[in-house]
Scaffold this active site. Structure first.
Site, PDB file in Angstrom:
ATOM      1  N   HIS A  86       0.851  -1.185   0.000  1.00 53.64           N
ATOM      2  CA  HIS A  86       0.000   0.000   0.000  1.00 53.64           C
ATOM      3  C   HIS A  86       0.887   1.235   0.000  1.00 53.64           C
ATOM      4  O   HIS A  86       1.804   1.348   0.813  1.00 53.64           O
ATOM      5  CB  HIS A  86      -0.896   0.022   1.248  1.00 53.64           C
ATOM      6  CG  HIS A  86      -1.748   1.258   1.308  1.00 53.64           C
ATOM      7  ND1 HIS A  86      -2.945   1.368   0.642  1.00 53.64           N
ATOM      8  CD2 HIS A  86      -1.549   2.452   1.908  1.00 53.64           C
ATOM      9  CE1 HIS A  86      -3.449   2.571   0.845  1.00 53.64           C
ATOM     10  NE2 HIS A  86      -2.615   3.255   1.616  1.00 53.64           N
ATOM     11  N   ASP A 165     -15.176   3.090   7.147  1.00 52.04           N
ATOM     12  CA  ASP A 165     -14.115   3.957   6.633  1.00 52.04           C
ATOM     13  C   ASP A 165     -14.588   4.762   5.435  1.00 52.04           C
ATOM     14  O   ASP A 165     -14.238   5.926   5.274  1.00 52.04           O
ATOM     15  CB  ASP A 165     -12.875   3.140   6.259  1.00 52.04           C
ATOM     16  CG  ASP A 165     -11.810   4.047   5.662  1.00 52.04           C
ATOM     17  OD1 ASP A 165     -11.357   4.955   6.394  1.00 52.04           O
ATOM     18  OD2 ASP A 165     -11.484   3.906   4.487  1.00 52.04           O
ATOM     19  N   ARG A 172     -14.266  13.193   6.557  1.00 51.85           N
ATOM     20  CA  ARG A 172     -12.992  13.863   6.885  1.00 51.85           C
ATOM     21  C   ARG A 172     -12.542  14.757   5.746  1.00 51.85           C
ATOM     22  O   ARG A 172     -11.989  15.842   5.962  1.00 51.85           O
ATOM     23  CB  ARG A 172     -11.914  12.802   7.181  1.00 51.85           C
ATOM     24  CG  ARG A 172     -12.122  12.105   8.518  1.00 51.85           C
ATOM     25  CD  ARG A 172     -11.258  10.869   8.633  1.00 51.85           C
ATOM     26  NE  ARG A 172      -9.861  11.167   8.423  1.00 51.85           N
ATOM     27  CZ  ARG A 172      -8.990  10.337   7.830  1.00 51.85           C
ATOM     28  NH1 ARG A 172      -9.373   9.144   7.425  1.00 51.85           N
ATOM     29  NH2 ARG A 172      -7.750  10.682   7.667  1.00 51.85           N
ATOM     30  N   SER A 187      -7.683   4.147   9.039  1.00 50.01           N
ATOM     31  CA  SER A 187      -8.375   4.087   7.747  1.00 50.01           C
ATOM     32  C   SER A 187      -7.654   3.113   6.806  1.00 50.01           C
ATOM     33  O   SER A 187      -8.268   2.211   6.217  1.00 50.01           O
ATOM     34  CB  SER A 187      -8.410   5.505   7.155  1.00 50.01           C
ATOM     35  OG  SER A 187      -8.743   5.487   5.799  1.00 50.01           O
ATOM     36  N   LYS A 191      -8.851  -1.349   6.053  1.00 50.67           N
ATOM     37  CA  LYS A 191      -9.102  -1.948   4.732  1.00 50.67           C
ATOM     38  C   LYS A 191      -8.098  -3.070   4.449  1.00 50.67           C
ATOM     39  O   LYS A 191      -8.453  -4.116   3.910  1.00 50.67           O
ATOM     40  CB  LYS A 191      -9.005  -0.861   3.652  1.00 50.67           C
ATOM     41  CG  LYS A 191     -10.188   0.093   3.679  1.00 50.67           C
ATOM     42  CD  LYS A 191     -10.006   1.289   2.772  1.00 50.67           C
ATOM     43  CE  LYS A 191      -9.028   2.283   3.340  1.00 50.67           C
ATOM     44  NZ  LYS A 191      -9.043   3.619   2.773  1.00 50.67           N
TER      45      LYS A 191
HETATM   46  N1  URA Z   1      -5.566   6.784   2.555  1.00 45.47           N
HETATM   47  C1  URA Z   1      -6.577   6.191   3.202  1.00 45.47           C
HETATM   48  O1  URA Z   1      -7.050   5.136   2.825  1.00 45.47           O
HETATM   49  N2  URA Z   1      -7.066   6.813   4.299  1.00 45.47           N
HETATM   50  C2  URA Z   1      -6.581   7.988   4.771  1.00 45.47           C
HETATM   51  O2  URA Z   1      -7.065   8.470   5.764  1.00 45.47           O
HETATM   52  C3  URA Z   1      -5.518   8.582   4.070  1.00 45.47           C
HETATM   53  C4  URA Z   1      -5.015   7.943   2.965  1.00 45.47           C
END
Ligand code: URA
Length: 436
Positions: A86, A165, A172, A187, A191
């Site tokens: 990621h 999320d 947000r 967040s 995932k």
């Molecule tokens: N990427 C995400 O998935 N969440 C965040 O809060 C910031 C970057």
């Protein structure tokens, strides 16, 4: 339904600097997802968390509560181990494209659930959708079958993973509460943990084109992410990598696919190749595979073979040429010298304004739009040399892209040419985690 807590009490606890207990966290995340806590209450709580912070146990619990709002995938029945990467997002960051087939070619399956771009950082799905016919949405069964047969899948994260999320991130985004390490970390990791990968390598970007502009903040985010993954039983490590300069030369959806294919063909820019190979080694090592050299699998075409199968399995035409922009504008050097700055944010915003990115989630993106860098940091130029080409399908966008380049770096401009100057710094700046 009688609610276990009152949202105002939870907000006030955090507002006054207290810690939230497990029951409060479980309740507020679940109640927000079901609509029993209002958007204005959650935005107030998010602001209190941004200002007061959360300790490690609170972040862990918050992440678990977000995972619990949705489904969890399970790849433990596959015939090979799984590893995922990621990136926190950068300019010209197309690494997922060559990396997923490369790691698969070395024997580790890659379930890469990706997103679309918002703002100046591009999204992997937008890039792959430049390929005619390619389909981002797969069912869980299709994904599993492709992982078993091809070894790599890059597709859209379904709405079933951590729905809390999705809702909270959108909130947000419009309430000034994105830049908060506990909320970013929970967040991302909700995932990734729900996705069910065995190994996770995080590419935490640092510099003007990244979320985290300075190294200390990036280190803190990386350490928080690694702790969350490790506590959840995922072999997790993080690399801190430079995002003060764009990665590679192509910035924009189709341009990035073209550059990724060059890398898979054994060529491509040195920084993209280096980061792809370093991340592949890290993912393979996490999965216990240390006797295969990913650099060799790039050179001998094994990674390219997997790429072609991966694209074709999702309906894409692996031989289709990338679309060419009908309108271009050249940017040339105004003096002799060495390029000492090629600012990632300035170039990223220019590419975005040319049509490579979107301002709102529902906006379309242009496959051929973006910036191609003929020269980058550390390279010598003569006055009049071509430095970059701006590409777009809408000529009216060119002026605003030029303004983005001129206004970057507090008006100093995205590009600086000096009599002598800087080499590019190291791409990989640091590493955090236990997977080796
Ligand atoms: N990427 C995400 O998935 N969440 C965040 O809060 C910031 C970057």
């Amino acid at each position: 339904m009688t609610e276990a807590f009152d949202a105002v009490d939870v907000i006030v606890t955090k507002r006054d600097g207290g810690r939230l207990n497990d029951e409060q966290i479980d309740w507020v995340v679940d109640a927000y997802t079901r609509g029993a806590v209002a958007d204005e209450q959650m935005s107030s709580l998010a602001m209190a968390i941004l200002q007061r912070g959360m300790d490690r146990t609170e972040i862990m619990r918050w992440t678990k509560a977000m995972i619990a709002t949705g489904e969890r995938l399970d790849f433990s029945g596959l015939s090979r181990p799984t590893a995922d990467k990621h990136s926190t997002g950068g300019v010209g960051d197309k690494i997922t494209l060559p990396l997923a087939p490369l790691v698969a070619a070395c024997g580790v399956a890659v379930p890469q659930l990706s997103g679309r771009g918002l703002g100046h950082t591009g999204g992997t799905l937008d890039k792959l959708e430049s390929i005619p016919g390619w389909r981002a949405s797969l069912s869980n069964e299709e994904m599993y079958a492709q992982l078993e047969e091809v070894g790599a899948v890059i597709c859209a994260a379904g709405s079933g993973l951590a729905p809390a999320d999705k809702k909270l991130y959108a909130l947000r985004d419009v309430t000034g509460t994105v830049e908060c390490i506990p909320l970013i970390a929970s967040s991302i990791m909700s995932k990734k943990i729900a996705e069910g990968t065995g190994v996770l390598v995080l590419d935490v970007k640092v510099g003007s084109g990244a979320f985290m502009k300075d190294l200390d903040m990036a280190r803190e985010l990386a350490a928080t992410l690694v702790d969350l993954g490790t506590d959840a039983g995922v072999v997790t490590s993080a690399l801190l990598t430079d995002m003060s300069t764009p990665l590679g030369r192509g910035i924009g959806n189709g341009l990035e696919v073209t550059e990724s294919i060059e890398v898979l063909a054994g060529g491509g820019p040195a920084d993209v190749v280096e980061l792809t190979v370093v991340l592949a080694r890290e993912m393979l090592a996490g999965a216990g595979v240390t006797d295969v050299d990913p650099a060799e699998a790039l050179r001998d075409g094994r990674a390219m073979d997997v790429w072609r199968r991966m694209i074709e399995a999702q309906g894409g035409d692996a031989d289709a040429p990338m679309p060419v922009a009908p309108h271009t504008e050249e940017v040339r050097a105004d003096s002799d010298g060495v390029i000492t700055r090629m600012d990632a944010l300035g170039v990223g915003v220019a590419a975005w304004r040319l049509g490579a990115g979107r301002a709102r989630k529902e906006d379309p993106v242009q496959a051929s739009a973006g910036v191609f860098l003929h020269k980058t940091i550390g390279e010598t130029v003569r006055k009049g040399d071509l430095i970059m080409t701006l590409n777009t399908e809408s000529p009216g966008r060119i002026g605003r892209a030029q303004v983005a380049l001129a206004e970057a770096c507090d008006g100093e401009g995205a590009v600086e040419i000096a009599a002598r100057g800087a080499e590019r710094g190291p791409v990989v700046m640091d590493r955090i985690g236990t997977a080796t």
